[in-house]
Design an enzyme around this catalytic site. Structure first.
Site, PDB file in Angstrom:
ATOM      1  N   GLU A  84     -10.675  15.194  16.688  1.00  0.00           N
ATOM      2  CA  GLU A  84      -9.637  14.881  17.663  1.00  0.00           C
ATOM      3  C   GLU A  84      -9.307  16.043  18.604  1.00  0.00           C
ATOM      4  O   GLU A  84      -8.962  15.824  19.761  1.00  0.00           O
ATOM      5  CB  GLU A  84      -8.344  14.454  16.936  1.00  0.00           C
ATOM      6  CG  GLU A  84      -8.402  13.076  16.304  1.00  0.00           C
ATOM      7  CD  GLU A  84      -8.292  11.965  17.332  1.00  0.00           C
ATOM      8  OE1 GLU A  84      -8.069  12.257  18.524  1.00  0.00           O
ATOM      9  OE2 GLU A  84      -8.441  10.784  16.949  1.00  0.00           O
ATOM     10  N   SER A 126      21.502  -8.136 -36.184  1.00  0.00           N
ATOM     11  CA  SER A 126      21.474  -7.362 -37.430  1.00  0.00           C
ATOM     12  C   SER A 126      21.031  -5.913 -37.241  1.00  0.00           C
ATOM     13  O   SER A 126      20.900  -5.189 -38.231  1.00  0.00           O
ATOM     14  CB  SER A 126      20.537  -8.036 -38.437  1.00  0.00           C
ATOM     15  OG  SER A 126      21.013  -9.312 -38.785  1.00  0.00           O
TER      16      SER A 126
END
Length: 679
Positions: free
Chosen positions: A83, A342
């Site tokens: 680029e 329980s």
């Protein structure tokens, strides 16, 4: 007339003065540039103990934009060479590149390559400005020059890596790497890097999920140029060209979503949350719960927590069987108040051991009893008579644990739960005996917290999910010897079919009406808690903790690690004796206050006497008694023959020929027994 040398000097001076004026004017023009904000919003992230991404959030406009973090150096090198190869040297504008682009337009009558630098692209991206118009290009040049004066090259590159478009609602290289390749950008291959270099030039036209041919062609052009410029070797470029482009956009990580939502709500300004969870384990256990809930059917959801009980660090937290509206999956069931069934019974026994009320080998009555107007019943409706405390807990009987809760006082149990780090909620505000059977509201995290204390010898650390947070101890539940005794009993429970025995101390629970199925267990290092049920609290007929949650518990340990850590040995002061060798007060349970005395009005079975042999030919058996407090209950071999009796002489049906054990119980739970033979 001025001599010629003087004229040339004047012209040169004028040119220099004009150049300086232009330079100063350009400087003022650049310095006066109003830059758009460069502090860009990025999505909130939740990361695990090793820095891996658990969950990310979109920014306010629905864009996936994440802080770039570490990026593969090969990608950065490829990006700059493709680029803007003079990026390190120019001041924001590359005159050579612009002249080359202009010459190509004149020669080919169309743009062949761009003249924009990376800095100019950043200027366009942060302003979201036009690319082709002269006014737009001039504005990009001005902003680019200003950016170069106010930021260094690394800051400008970071802006590009954060803003570059990659198709759809993807911005930035990190969001792109996660969406297209499912990985962080520091692990990109050359082929993947090349695709991410090419995409921002035409992010929609080259989207690999919609235009795979265009995406591949653009990627290959980047690869060929990198080979020509010596960035890639011939072999590396050829291997990269053979790599496939992605066909679909991957979803962003969505692990531990309930915890992530909670963290974000507690601290909405934080951009990063670092937690103690482990991404691989979290993923495995979320898959396990989704599978288990699907197989269970009936709109069931599920939740699970894993913690290291040595450090208190939460390693996995699964709030539901799926983060969706289905099965009300948005509800975090690790934090929902539910009846624990329980699962609290072990803590009653631990407190009783500490108080000297019982020992694992103490004999205790499982028989009808009244506490005012409260008459507890076992889950199956059966009575088993006299049995060891160890067996009472392993069978999860209700009557023995309520007897012990009455001895301790429910307030003592509630105080122990709070001391251990839980936050129990009472529907009526005043604790009663039913709290031992689940008559209290607790969360899954509360239960895991309590079992972490049990696993750590009666006092464990407070659970935590924030990475780096200091270890804080919870209060002591009971002594190390009592904790070991409870764990030893729970390790003796039969495991689900196919699971190993005696490697896990665990307890299951089922709340009233089959609304909640629980399983919580620990080995020498970890605690896992599992809840299954419906998020709206409606009953699940036939659901039991042992059937639904226990298999998930054992499989979760299998997904946690390859082998169980051994449970600890008993502390030196632990009393390990059979029933007959225990101190006399511990051989048989008697209510507090009656341990060292014989009550003069205790019930006594006068007839049949102990050892009697009766010939009744199938007729009724006459029973005579004295003492005790009505109403009376008579059991034969653990089953009730008569209940609610106020008379002291009455007939009962024959229990059948053979040996029989008769037990007479009064309203206070006191007993008299006789062994006889019926012919």
């Amino acid at each position: 007339m001025m001599p010629r040398p003087a004229r040339w000097l004047a012209v040169l001076a004028l040119i220099l003065w004009g150049g300086a004026a232009l330079r100063d004017g350009a400087d003022r023009w650049i310095d006066a540039t109003q830059l758009p904000p460069v502090l860009v919003e990025t999505g909130v992230e939740v990361r695990d103990r090793n820095g891996a991404l658990l969950r990310a959030y979109q920014v306010g406009d629905g864009i996936w934009r994440l802080a770039p973090g570490a990026v593969d150096p090969g990608f950065t090198r490829m990006l700059i060479r493709y680029e803007d190869k003079r990026f390190a040297d120019h001041a924001g504008v590359d005159p050579l590149a612009m002249l080359r682009a202009a010459g190509q337009v004149l020669r080919y009558r169309r743009p062949v390559s761009g003249g924009s630098t990376l800095t100019m692209q950043v200027a366009r991206l942060i302003e979201d400005g036009p690319t082709g118009r002269w006014a737009g290009k001039l504005r990009q040049i001005r902003v680019a020059l200003a950016l170069e004066r106010r930021l260094d090259k690394q800051q400008i590159l970071a802006l590009y890596l954060t803003h570059a478009p990659y198709g759809g609602n993807l911005e930035g290289v990190r969001a792109a790497a996660l969406a297209w390749f499912g990985k962080e950008p520091h692990r990109l291959t050359p082929a993947q890097s090349a695709l991410l270099v090419a995409l921002p030039q035409a992010p929609e036209a080259r989207r690999p999920d919609r235009h795979p041919r265009a995406a591949r062609a653009a990627r290959d052009r980047v690869l060929h140029r990198m080979q020509a410029q010596g960035v890639l070797s011939v072999d590396a470029a050829q291997a990269a060209v053979g790599e496939a482009v992605p066909q679909v956009q991957r979803p962003f990580p969505l692990l531990a979503p309930h915890l992530a939502d909670r963290l974000r709500a507690v601290d909405p300004t934080a951009q990063r949350h670092h937690v103690t969870l482990e991404v691989g384990l979290q993923s495995r256990l979320e898959n396990l719960l989704a599978k288990a809930a699907l197989e269970a059917g009936g709109r069931l959801s599920a939740a699970l927590m894993v913690t290291d009980h040595r450090s208190g660090e939460i390693l996995a937290s699964v709030g539901s069987a799926g983060y969706s509206a289905e099965r009300q999956g948005f509800v975090d069931m690790t934090r929902a108040l539910r009846s624990p069934g329980s699962t609290l019974k072990p803590f009653v026994y631990g407190l009783a051991f500490d108080q000297g009320l019982a020992h694992p080998e103490t004999l205790i009555q499982d028989s009808p009893v009244m506490f005012g107007r409260y008459a507890p019943r076992n889950f199956d409706g059966e009575f088993r008579g006299e049995l060891r405390v160890r067996e009472a807990l392993q069978l999860s009987l209700n009557i023995p644990v309520v007897r012990l809760t009455d001895d301790l006082g429910p307030v003592r149990l509630m105080a122990a739960l709070r001391r251990g780090g839980a936050t129990p909620r009472l529907p009526g505000g005043t604790p009663g005996l039913a709290i031992a059977l689940g008559g209290v509201g607790l969360t899954l995290q509360d239960l895991v917290q309590l079992y972490a204390g049990l696993a750590q010898g009666g006092q464990g650390p407070l659970l935590r999910h924030a990475l780096g947070e200091a270890r804080q101890p919870a209060g002591r539940l009971f002594s190390p010897s009592a904790a070991w005794q409870v764990g030893d009993i729970l390790a003796g429970l039969a495991p689900p079919p196919g699971a190993r025995r005696s490697v896990l101390a665990y307890k299951t629970g089922t709340s009233y009406g089959h609304r909640d199925a629980w399983a919580v267990g620990f080995d020498g290092a970890h605690v896992i808690g599992v809840w299954m049920g419906r998020a709206d609290g409606t009953p699940v007929p036939g659901a039991f903790g042992g059937d639904l949650a226990a298999p998930v518990l054992f499989e979760a340990f299998g997904r946690l690690k390859p082998a169980f850590d051994p449970l600890p040995p008993p502390p030196p002061d632990t009393l390990i004796l059979p029933t007959a060798e225990l101190p006399l007060p511990l051989q048989r349970h008697r209510p507090r206050g009656a341990v060292f005395e014989i009550e003069p009005d205790a019930p006594e079975l006068l007839f049949p006497p102990d050892g009697a042999v009766l010939s009744i030919d199938g007729g009724p058996v006459t029973v005579k008694l004295r003492g005790g407090q009505a109403p009376f209950t008579l059991l034969a071999n653990g089953r009730p023959l008569a209940t609610g009796i106020f008379a002291r002489e009455f007939d009962v049906p024959s229990p059948g020929k053979g040996f029989a054990t008769l037990i007479l119980l009064d309203a206070r739970g006191r007993a008299s027994r006789a062994e006889l033979r019926l012919d």
